[in-house]
Design a protein around this motif. Structure first.
Motif, PDB file in Angstrom:
ATOM      1  N   GLN A   1      18.827  -9.168 -11.027  1.00  0.00           N
ATOM      2  CA  GLN A   1      20.136  -8.533 -10.537  1.00  0.00           C
ATOM      3  C   GLN A   1      19.475  -7.518  -9.438  1.00  0.00           C
ATOM      4  O   GLN A   1      20.644  -7.178  -8.587  1.00  0.00           O
ATOM      5  CB  GLN A   1      20.871  -7.966 -11.674  1.00  0.00           C
ATOM      6  CG  GLN A   1      21.303  -9.008 -12.645  1.00  0.00           C
ATOM      7  CD  GLN A   1      21.952  -8.017 -13.800  1.00  0.00           C
ATOM      8  OE1 GLN A   1      21.655  -6.881 -14.275  1.00  0.00           O
ATOM      9  NE2 GLN A   1      23.051  -8.724 -14.399  1.00  0.00           N
ATOM     10  N   HIS A   2      18.456  -6.841  -9.416  1.00  0.00           N
ATOM     11  CA  HIS A   2      18.452  -5.891  -8.598  1.00  0.00           C
ATOM     12  C   HIS A   2      16.981  -5.957  -7.773  1.00  0.00           C
ATOM     13  O   HIS A   2      16.327  -6.444  -8.463  1.00  0.00           O
ATOM     14  CB  HIS A   2      18.595  -4.549  -9.041  1.00  0.00           C
ATOM     15  CG  HIS A   2      20.023  -4.157  -9.775  1.00  0.00           C
ATOM     16  ND1 HIS A   2      21.006  -4.002  -9.048  1.00  0.00           N
ATOM     17  CD2 HIS A   2      20.331  -4.377 -11.036  1.00  0.00           C
ATOM     18  CE1 HIS A   2      21.955  -3.835  -9.700  1.00  0.00           C
ATOM     19  NE2 HIS A   2      21.869  -4.201 -11.197  1.00  0.00           N
ATOM     20  N   THR A   3      16.937  -5.182  -6.779  1.00  0.00           N
ATOM     21  CA  THR A   3      15.957  -4.862  -6.052  1.00  0.00           C
ATOM     22  C   THR A   3      15.512  -3.666  -5.721  1.00  0.00           C
ATOM     23  O   THR A   3      16.482  -2.969  -5.221  1.00  0.00           O
ATOM     24  CB  THR A   3      15.888  -5.805  -4.683  1.00  0.00           C
ATOM     25  OG1 THR A   3      15.927  -7.313  -4.679  1.00  0.00           O
ATOM     26  CG2 THR A   3      14.268  -5.521  -3.744  1.00  0.00           C
TER      27      THR A   3
ATOM     28  N   GLY B   1       0.762  -1.174  -0.148  1.00  0.00           N
ATOM     29  CA  GLY B   1       0.023   0.031  -0.031  1.00  0.00           C
ATOM     30  C   GLY B   1       0.867   1.214   0.113  1.00  0.00           C
ATOM     31  O   GLY B   1       0.589   2.293  -0.482  1.00  0.00           O
ATOM     32  N   LYS B   2       1.799   1.166   0.645  1.00  0.00           N
ATOM     33  CA  LYS B   2       2.746   2.484   0.820  1.00  0.00           C
ATOM     34  C   LYS B   2       4.230   2.211   0.457  1.00  0.00           C
ATOM     35  O   LYS B   2       5.129   3.354   0.262  1.00  0.00           O
ATOM     36  CB  LYS B   2       3.014   2.911   2.367  1.00  0.00           C
ATOM     37  CG  LYS B   2       1.537   3.418   2.698  1.00  0.00           C
ATOM     38  CD  LYS B   2       1.811   4.219   4.118  1.00  0.00           C
ATOM     39  CE  LYS B   2       0.231   4.544   4.600  1.00  0.00           C
ATOM     40  NZ  LYS B   2       0.309   5.655   5.427  1.00  0.00           N
ATOM     41  N   GLN B   3       4.402   0.978   0.007  1.00  0.00           N
ATOM     42  CA  GLN B   3       5.883   0.646  -0.376  1.00  0.00           C
ATOM     43  C   GLN B   3       5.549  -0.650  -1.696  1.00  0.00           C
ATOM     44  O   GLN B   3       4.968  -1.478  -1.244  1.00  0.00           O
ATOM     45  CB  GLN B   3       6.819  -0.002   0.772  1.00  0.00           C
ATOM     46  CG  GLN B   3       8.133  -0.026   0.269  1.00  0.00           C
ATOM     47  CD  GLN B   3       8.850  -0.423   1.316  1.00  0.00           C
ATOM     48  OE1 GLN B   3       8.800  -1.681   2.033  1.00  0.00           O
ATOM     49  NE2 GLN B   3       9.785   0.426   1.862  1.00  0.00           N
ATOM     50  N   LEU B   4       6.544  -0.187  -2.617  1.00  0.00           N
ATOM     51  CA  LEU B   4       6.224  -1.206  -3.541  1.00  0.00           C
ATOM     52  C   LEU B   4       7.937  -1.775  -4.025  1.00  0.00           C
ATOM     53  O   LEU B   4       8.662  -0.988  -4.002  1.00  0.00           O
ATOM     54  CB  LEU B   4       5.861  -0.507  -4.920  1.00  0.00           C
ATOM     55  CG  LEU B   4       5.961  -1.256  -6.327  1.00  0.00           C
ATOM     56  CD1 LEU B   4       5.235  -2.465  -6.460  1.00  0.00           C
ATOM     57  CD2 LEU B   4       5.665  -0.244  -7.547  1.00  0.00           C
ATOM     58  N   GLU B   5       7.926  -3.195  -3.842  1.00  0.00           N
ATOM     59  CA  GLU B   5       9.234  -3.603  -4.058  1.00  0.00           C
ATOM     60  C   GLU B   5       9.264  -4.474  -5.437  1.00  0.00           C
ATOM     61  O   GLU B   5       8.206  -5.162  -5.732  1.00  0.00           O
ATOM     62  CB  GLU B   5       9.608  -4.475  -2.986  1.00  0.00           C
ATOM     63  CG  GLU B   5      10.854  -5.106  -3.106  1.00  0.00           C
ATOM     64  CD  GLU B   5      11.324  -6.098  -1.903  1.00  0.00           C
ATOM     65  OE1 GLU B   5      11.761  -5.599  -1.043  1.00  0.00           O
ATOM     66  OE2 GLU B   5      11.071  -7.229  -2.145  1.00  0.00           O
ATOM     67  N   LEU B   6      10.261  -4.009  -6.333  1.00  0.00           N
ATOM     68  CA  LEU B   6      10.387  -4.887  -7.608  1.00  0.00           C
ATOM     69  C   LEU B   6      11.694  -5.752  -7.394  1.00  0.00           C
ATOM     70  O   LEU B   6      12.657  -5.114  -7.211  1.00  0.00           O
ATOM     71  CB  LEU B   6      10.460  -4.097  -8.711  1.00  0.00           C
ATOM     72  CG  LEU B   6       9.041  -3.094  -8.724  1.00  0.00           C
ATOM     73  CD1 LEU B   6       9.284  -2.112 -10.153  1.00  0.00           C
ATOM     74  CD2 LEU B   6       7.934  -3.900  -8.783  1.00  0.00           C
ATOM     75  N   LYS B   7      11.525  -7.195  -7.300  1.00  0.00           N
ATOM     76  CA  LYS B   7      12.734  -7.800  -7.224  1.00  0.00           C
ATOM     77  C   LYS B   7      12.855  -8.582  -8.468  1.00  0.00           C
ATOM     78  O   LYS B   7      12.405  -9.504  -8.920  1.00  0.00           O
ATOM     79  CB  LYS B   7      12.386  -8.999  -5.726  1.00  0.00           C
ATOM     80  CG  LYS B   7      13.649  -9.786  -5.702  1.00  0.00           C
ATOM     81  CD  LYS B   7      13.413 -10.604  -4.462  1.00  0.00           C
ATOM     82  CE  LYS B   7      14.547 -11.332  -4.112  1.00  0.00           C
ATOM     83  NZ  LYS B   7      15.665 -10.793  -3.398  1.00  0.00           N
ATOM     84  N   GLY B   8      14.045  -8.226  -9.018  1.00  0.00           N
ATOM     85  CA  GLY B   8      14.420  -8.712 -10.479  1.00  0.00           C
ATOM     86  C   GLY B   8      15.581  -9.721 -10.286  1.00  0.00           C
ATOM     87  O   GLY B   8      15.895  -9.835  -8.924  1.00  0.00           O
TER      88      GLY B   8
END
Length: 136
Positions: free
Chosen positions: A124-126, A115-122
């Motif tokens: 190579q990178h997060t 809701g307040k934070q979005l994490e994109l875990k790829g």
């Protein structure tokens, strides 16, 4: 007891069948500011942001260049391919952020959202984004 079991089953089936739709609607129409790459805070001078609009159009600023395109969300993985971007030269710190952002978006990233934070875990990178505001 049977009523409670039936209600729970219906709720679970609804969540399983439409789970990605809930995530899609949660991601759309928001403005996200990049807070960290791989757990390291992004320098405040580097303006990196992400917006996901109607029909999953995507745009923002990667590090020093603007980008735009179309994204998809399948099985919890966000992918924006192909992306178009401006081609200005970046300072070294901004270039590192830009490369991480563009690679993560185009190669695909597992989405976590509270809701307040979005994490994109790829691969190579997060990328960790914080909600800046809601787009109108």
């Amino acid at each position: 007891m049977k009523l409670a079991l039936a209600a729970t089953t219906a709720l679970l089936l609804t969540a399983c069948s439409g789970g990605l739709k809930v995530v899609e609607s949660d991601l759309q129409h928001h403005h996200w500011k990049l807070a960290a790459v791989d757990g390291v805070a992004v320098n405040a001078d580097i303006q990196s942001e992400l917006e996901i609009g109607e029909h999953f159009s995507i745009n923002g600023q990667a590090g020093c260049n603007r980008f735009f395109g179309k994204a998809s969300l399948e099985r919890g993985v966000l992918r924006a391919e192909p992306l178009a971007s401006t081609q200005m030269a970046c300072a070294p710190d901004a270039q590192k952020v830009e490369t991480a952002v563009l690679n993560t978006l185009t190669r695909g990233a597992v989405v976590s959202h509270d809701g307040k934070q979005l994490e994109l875990k790829g691969e190579q990178h997060t990328l960790t984004y914080e909600l800046a505001d809601w787009m109108q």
